[in-house]
Design an enzyme around this catalytic site. Structure first.
Site, mmCIF file in Angstrom:
data_model
loop_
_atom_site.group_PDB
_atom_site.id
_atom_site.type_symbol
_atom_site.label_atom_id
_atom_site.label_comp_id
_atom_site.label_asym_id
_atom_site.label_seq_id
_atom_site.Cartn_x
_atom_site.Cartn_y
_atom_site.Cartn_z
ATOM 1 N N GLY A 8 0.835 -1.201 0.000
ATOM 2 C CA GLY A 8 0.000 0.000 0.000
ATOM 3 C C GLY A 8 0.867 1.248 0.000
ATOM 4 N N CYS A 9 1.927 1.219 -0.784
ATOM 5 C CA CYS A 9 2.973 2.255 -0.698
ATOM 6 C C CYS A 9 2.515 3.627 -1.186
ATOM 7 C CB CYS A 9 4.222 1.818 -1.444
ATOM 8 S SG CYS A 9 3.988 1.486 -3.207
ATOM 9 N N PHE A 10 1.448 3.712 -1.986
ATOM 10 C CA PHE A 10 0.997 5.008 -2.495
ATOM 11 C C PHE A 10 -0.242 5.540 -1.779
ATOM 12 C CE2 PHE A 10 3.196 3.501 -6.514
ATOM 13 C CZ PHE A 10 4.322 4.291 -6.288
ATOM 14 N N THR A 85 -3.329 -1.972 8.866
ATOM 15 C CA THR A 85 -4.609 -1.708 8.206
ATOM 16 C C THR A 85 -5.753 -1.907 9.193
ATOM 17 O OG1 THR A 85 -3.755 -2.350 6.051
ATOM 18 C CG2 THR A 85 -6.130 -2.459 6.338
ATOM 19 N N ASN A 110 -4.107 0.666 16.018
ATOM 20 C CA ASN A 110 -3.555 2.019 16.056
ATOM 21 C C ASN A 110 -2.079 1.922 16.402
ATOM 22 O OD1 ASN A 110 -2.784 4.726 17.108
ATOM 23 N ND2 ASN A 110 -4.928 5.179 16.719
ATOM 24 N N HIS A 141 -12.671 11.579 12.509
ATOM 25 C CA HIS A 141 -11.679 11.346 11.455
ATOM 26 C C HIS A 141 -12.029 12.147 10.207
ATOM 27 C CE1 HIS A 141 -10.488 7.874 13.939
ATOM 28 N NE2 HIS A 141 -9.337 7.974 13.320
ATOM 29 N N HIS A 142 -11.099 12.168 9.277
ATOM 30 C CA HIS A 142 -11.271 12.863 8.000
ATOM 31 C C HIS A 142 -12.397 12.231 7.177
ATOM 32 C CE1 HIS A 142 -9.172 9.464 6.103
ATOM 33 N NE2 HIS A 142 -8.373 9.515 7.155
ATOM 34 N N LYS A 145 -12.193 8.596 5.361
ATOM 35 C CA LYS A 145 -12.111 7.322 6.087
ATOM 36 C C LYS A 145 -13.361 6.497 5.826
ATOM 37 C CE LYS A 145 -11.118 5.362 10.650
ATOM 38 N NZ LYS A 145 -10.046 4.501 10.117
ATOM 39 N N GLY A 151 -11.162 1.597 13.920
ATOM 40 C CA GLY A 151 -10.551 0.455 14.593
ATOM 41 C C GLY A 151 -10.025 0.837 15.960
#
Length: 249
Positions: A8-10, A85, A110, A141-142, A145, A151
């Site tokens: 999930g590098c990007f 994740t 978290n 949260h933003h 999400k 979580g």
């Protein structure tokens, strides 16, 4: 120098991890995994199975739907993996538990060190308060999400229930005109908006007194740093399931 593969590098956290690792002299990203193919300073693959480079561990900040396949591929490559994740299903968590007999797995809903110290504090005070105080959790949260509640909110709720003599029923939001709001319920409320990285408030409300514990993430950097600490911890471990409580010992 330790070699890292970012799954999930990007994504937002994948990019945050890239920035953090760039300024470290002891760590390097040797490969990235992402369905979104972009230019990077390291090779990018569609799946971990395609990765040719050797690594000391994998860090995963992706989507919950991709985690089961990632676990299988880590088993095949005998790679320790940090899974950060959120929103994982019970089936995925069971798969992680089974895989931990073969490889080291670090999982936390978290990666913030502060949140995990907060958990320790909640578990110390809950037994003294649970009979007389309503306990509620509010998380913000933003607006990008996807999962709600977070979580982390569930992690906080579970940590409270773990030490409660009477287990609390989770109420996800409240509505209606005839709510009795008993002590053995715990309300968990989700707010979404703007660019809030993450805010969690645990409220202990008794007769004529209120205690609040609040954690605010001012940037995603804290989660990246926590994930890197988890990876450094995990690389020396034998197969098993590990969490922040192990790291903080």
């Amino acid at each position: 120098m330790l070699n890292i593969i970012l799954n999930g590098c990007f994504g937002r956290m994948g990019q945050e991890l890239q920035n953090e690792i760039k300024v470290r002299e002891d760590l390097i990203v040797v490969a990235g995994v992402d369905r979104n193919q972009q230019e990077a300073d390291f090779p990018i693959y569609q799946t971990l199975a395609d990765v040719k480079e050797t690594a000391d561990f994998v860090i995963d900040f992706s989507h919950e739907s991709s985690v089961p396949e990632l676990i299988e591929q880590c088993i095949q490559k005998k790679l320790p993996v940090v899974i950060a994740t959120t929103g994982l299903s019970e089936n995925t968590k069971q798969k992680m538990e089974e895989a931990s007999h073969t490889i080291p797995i670090f999982y936390s809903a978290n990666m913030s060190l502060g949140i995990n110290v907060l958990i320790e504090a909640l578990q110390k005070i809950t037994p003294a308060l649970e009979d007389d105080f309503n306990i509620e959790i509010v998380e913000k949260h933003h607006n990008q999400k996807k999962d709600a509640p977070s979580g982390t909110a569930l992690l906080l709720a579970d940590s409270i229930n773990d030490v409660s003599q009477t287990k609390k029923d989770y109420i996800f939001g409240r509505n209606g005109k005839e709510n009795s709001n008993p002590i053995d319920e715990m309300g968990i409320h989700a707010v979404r908006g703007g660019t809030i990285p993450g805010e969690h408030t645990v409220i202990y409300a008794g007769n004529d007194e209120v205690i609040e514990f609040k954690h605010t993430a001012l940037s995603r950097r804290i989660f990246a740093n926590g994930a890197l600490k988890a990876g450094l911890f995990l690389k020396d471990q034998s197969p098993g399931m590990y969490s922040m409580s192990d790291l903080l010992k």
